[in-house]
Structure formats: C-alpha cells, structure tokens
Motif scaffolding. Structure first.
Motif: not given
Length: 281
Positions: A222-226
C-alpha cells in the motif's frame, strides 16, 4: 443563555476528551458559550494544568487564525508503573495456564477498564508521532487496537488470514512465522488503507515477530510506512525478527509442571524514557 465558568470548563473538558488529537478552534467554544476568546483561553489554561497534574493528558495550543487547541492523552510514570505491575500480577496467575504452555488472556482483552488503560499507555508512547491508522491481525489484537485508536482518534485496520466476500477486492501476501517457521497468509481489503499512510502496528502476543514482519510486508503493498509497533505481551525469544517495538509485559518463563508463570515489565519504560521524564518534570 449565560454559562458560568464552572459549566464552561466541565463542558469543554468533556468535549476535548471526546475529540483527542483533533484541532478545536477557540471560535467553536466562544460561540458555544457566548464568551470572549480571552475567557475561553483562561479556561483552557485551567484545564491544561489540571490534566497534567492528574496525569490525564495535555493540551497543545496552535496559534494563528486557523489555530486552536488539541488534547493529547498522556500518563505519568507512576500511574503507568502501577498499572503494569498489576497487569503482571494478573497474568502470573497459574490458573491462566493452558495445555502446551499457552496462557489464557481473553478475560483481560475483554475487560473495558483494562483495555482502556492499555490503550492509553500505548497511545501515550506514540502521542508525538503522525499516525493515520492502527493495524492488527484478527482476532485477539482487535480490542487492543481499538483501545489505542480511541485515544489517538484514528481508524483501525484489521488484517485477516483469509478473504471475506464482504470486504471486496483484497491484497494477499505470504509470510514466514517467526516461531513455527511456517508459511502463512495475510489478507487486507484494498479499501482499508490509503496509500502513503503511517501505521501503528499492534500485536497481543509476540514471540519471534513473524506476524509483525508480515504486516510490515503488507504495508509495502500500500506504499504505507510503519509509525511504530505496540505489543501487549512479548515472550522471551532468542531469534526475534523485530527489534524496534514497545511492550507492556514480558513473559520470562512458563513451567507447566510446577504451574508457574514468570512475568516482568516489558520495555515500555526503557523505550519511552524521554516521554516519561517530560511528564514527571
């Protein structure tokens, strides 16, 4: 209708507690009570001082025409220690032992007061982070995720082991379990998470960290980050895949033969020391 100061303060306190991490304009309160902004500012100063003294939280003032005030849920060191010590005591109860060395904790996950405290502690640790969503894997992590989300005022995203027709198109990945070394699957609805989101990952019980690692891989789709990793109970484990996380409780040992459970504080205080020092000034 004219409001007394005590009435204004009570109403504003309730409103702020119900809208954490949300910018509330002074104009809203001024129009709500028919009061000058200067009076509202004085009331908010009283609320801020009381919140910080009682370990409830803090208020952040944002200057400017588009500014206002934000409430952040926070805890002080002593209240956090008291709660974690009590949580350790409850988990050490030998009646929690299940065959195979597993522990029964569903009563804790289902207790509203306990989950509210858990959520507040973990939300406090990440109060300064930009977080768009909380992610966990069904099912035991869900109460913890919702408890944290209620204090951060962000949505919860639930990852499942298999797809549901009611969730529409999904993204699926395979990952390796950190403890069993088996390949397992994770599924998340495409509508659950916006691209570029910063996500706080939540796990109820972490051994090798394979589940967390799987969620990290899923975020990449999702091209998301932590934004952070929050764990209720971590187990003593020699080959952990995850190092940067915050835990409340650490399970040291389970002795089925002697019906003994050894539990200590997690790394909450060592990982969160700057925040705690700030709170106790």
């Amino acid at each position: 209708m004219k409001f007394r100061r005590s009435e204004r303060i009570i109403d504003m306190t309730y409103y702020l507690l119900e809208h954490p991490h949300q910018l509330v304009s002074l104009t809203l309160f001024a129009e709500r009570f028919g009061s000058a902004k200067s009076s509202i500012s004085e009331d908010l100063a009283i609320i801020k001082e009381t919140f910080e003294k009682r370990g409830i939280g803090t208020l952040q003032t944002v200057p400017g025409a588009a500014g206002g005030v934000k409430f952040y849920s926070r805890v002080n060191e002593q209240s956090a220690k008291d709660f974690i010590v009590d949580l350790c005591r409850q988990i050490e109860n030998p009646e929690r032992l299940l065959p195979g060395g597993y522990l029964y904790i569903m009563d804790l996950l289902g207790h509203p007061r306990i989950m509210n405290h858990v959520g507040k502690l973990l939300a406090s640790a990440y109060a300064g982070e930009k977080i768009d969503a909380i992610m966990t894997v069904a099912a035991k992590g869900i109460p913890i995720a919702h408890a944290i989300a209620s204090h951060l005022n962000v949505p919860v995203v639930v990852v499942r082991r298999d797809s549901k027709v009611t969730e529409g198109p999904t993204v699926s990945i395979n990952y390796v379990s950190g403890s069993t070394k088996r390949i397992q699957a994770m599924v998340l609805s495409k509508r659950s998470l916006k691209e570029g989101s910063r996500v706080l990952l939540v796990d109820d019980f972490m051994k090798g960290g394979g589940t967390i690692n799987g969620m990290i891989s899923l975020l990449a789709e999702f091209n998301a980050s932590v934004a952070g990793i929050a764990v209720l109970v971590e187990a003593e484990y020699p080959e952990r895949l995850i190092n940067d996380y915050i835990s409340l409780v650490k399970l040291k040992d389970v002795n089925e033969k002697e019906a003994a459970i050894s539990v200590v504080e997690g790394n909450y205080f060592s990982k969160n020391i700057d925040f705690l020092q700030e709170e106790t000034k």
